[in-house]
Scaffold this active site. Structure first.
Site: not given
Ligand code: GLN
Length: 327
Positions: A67, A70, A192, A244, A262
């Site tokens: 992530s 992103k 992605y 998160y 993660v």
């Protein structure tokens, strides 16, 4: 002549030693490749906005960025389409929910923000290119500029992500149903999965962070990775949504624009000053690296790194750099 060890390196050694004994947390195991990580791996890297590197531990160990990719891809979407168009497609409101929650903002017909999977998939959908290979090439070339080297995809992680990515695929198709993404959503999902499977180290993350701290120019290579005017948008979204469903407490306690993944990585940015890269695979219940969170909290509290610190009179991280290179 060998440069004298900067006191900052000593501080990082101390923080590393303090938290390496912490055995809390659970390694991500939703795909077998991630479960293979060694729970003792722990690297801390700091790169200054003028390119000085300070690091300890497993700072060259590769892991998948997940992530943390992103915000960087969001920057590419901003460059490709400009702020207003991107904002019309993807909101900037925190969800308070897990990163893979199946929630969309029905009032505005957008995913909530680019840091949750829905928004990140919609962001990948905005990456321009005449076909899939060109879009992947543009994505990797953008990351190469941030890292200052060629970047590579971990192919077995990529294959597993796409084999098991039913939830992400469902989110993508739900968004297609609502007209939030285009017809090439299958390709965008592949993009992605690719971006999540890119290999980095804490060293790379710190350079990527330092690039944002330095207005978008990689301080080691001197190459621009993102237009200066977009950097603040990446950093604000990292501060409000980067950790998160711990993002609110993170902004409150730590106050450093950050993003975690993660794989166990965290990137943090002190604008104008430093990029921080941390890697330690065991994750807490929210999905953030346990030792990474502790180390960032310690750095923030000890050196007044909170974005809204004012009237700070304590020790500054910049005071700990090697005197000869400080001018
Ligand atoms: N690749 C995973 C997913 O999309 C995890 C991303 C992350 O770091 N949260 O679900």
């Amino acid at each position: 002549m060998k440069a004298a060890a900067a006191p900052l390196r000593e501080v990082l050694r101390e923080i590393h030693a303090r938290f390496s004994g912490n055995s809390d947390g659970k390694i991500a195991d939703y795909i077998p490749e991630l479960a293979k990580a060694n729970r003792n791996w722990f690297g801390i890297s700091i790169v200054t906005a003028d390119g000085q590197v300070f690091e300890v531990g497993d700072c060259k160990q590769n892991f998948t960025i997940q992530s943390i990719s992103k915000p960087f891809v969001y920057g590419l979407a901003l460059e490709d389409h400009g702020l207003e168009h991107v904002l019309s497609k993807i909101g900037v409101e925190p969800t308070g929910e897990a990163f893979n929650a199946i929630v969309l903002d029905e009032a505005s017909n957008r995913p909530f923000n680019p840091m949750v999977n829905a928004g990140a998939i919609a962001t990948a959908d905005l990456v321009k290119g005449k076909d899939f290979p060109e879009r992947v090439t543009r994505l990797l070339s953008m990351f190469s500029k941030y890292c200052g080297r060629d970047v590579y995809i971990d192919n077995s992680v990529f294959m597993s992500e796409r084999m098991t990515g039913h939830r992400n695929r469902a989110i993508g198709h739900l968004m297609l149903n609502f007209g939030m993404v285009g017809e090439r959503i299958e390709d965008s999902l592949e993009l992605y999965f690719q971006q999540c499977s890119m290999l980095v180290s804490s060293h790379d993350l710190a350079i990527m962070g330092a690039t944002l701290a330095n207005g978008g120019v990689n301080p080691i290579t001197g190459q621009r990775a993102i237009e200066q005017r977009y950097v603040k948008y990446l950093l604000s979204i990292m501060l409000s949504c980067g950790m998160y469903d711990y993002a609110g407490e993170w902004a409150y306690r730590v106050g450093i624009p950050s993003k975690s993944g993660v794989g166990g990585g965290i990137v943090g940015v002190i604008p104008g000053q430093f990029g921080i890269g941390i890697f330690s695979p065991p994750l807490d219940a929210k999905g953030n690296s346990v030792r990474g969170v502790l180390a960032c909290r310690e750095l923030s509290e000890r050196f007044g790194l909170h974005a809204f610190e004012s009237g700070y009179t304590g020790q500054r991280l910049s005071d700990l750099l090697t005197p000869a290179r400080r001018s």
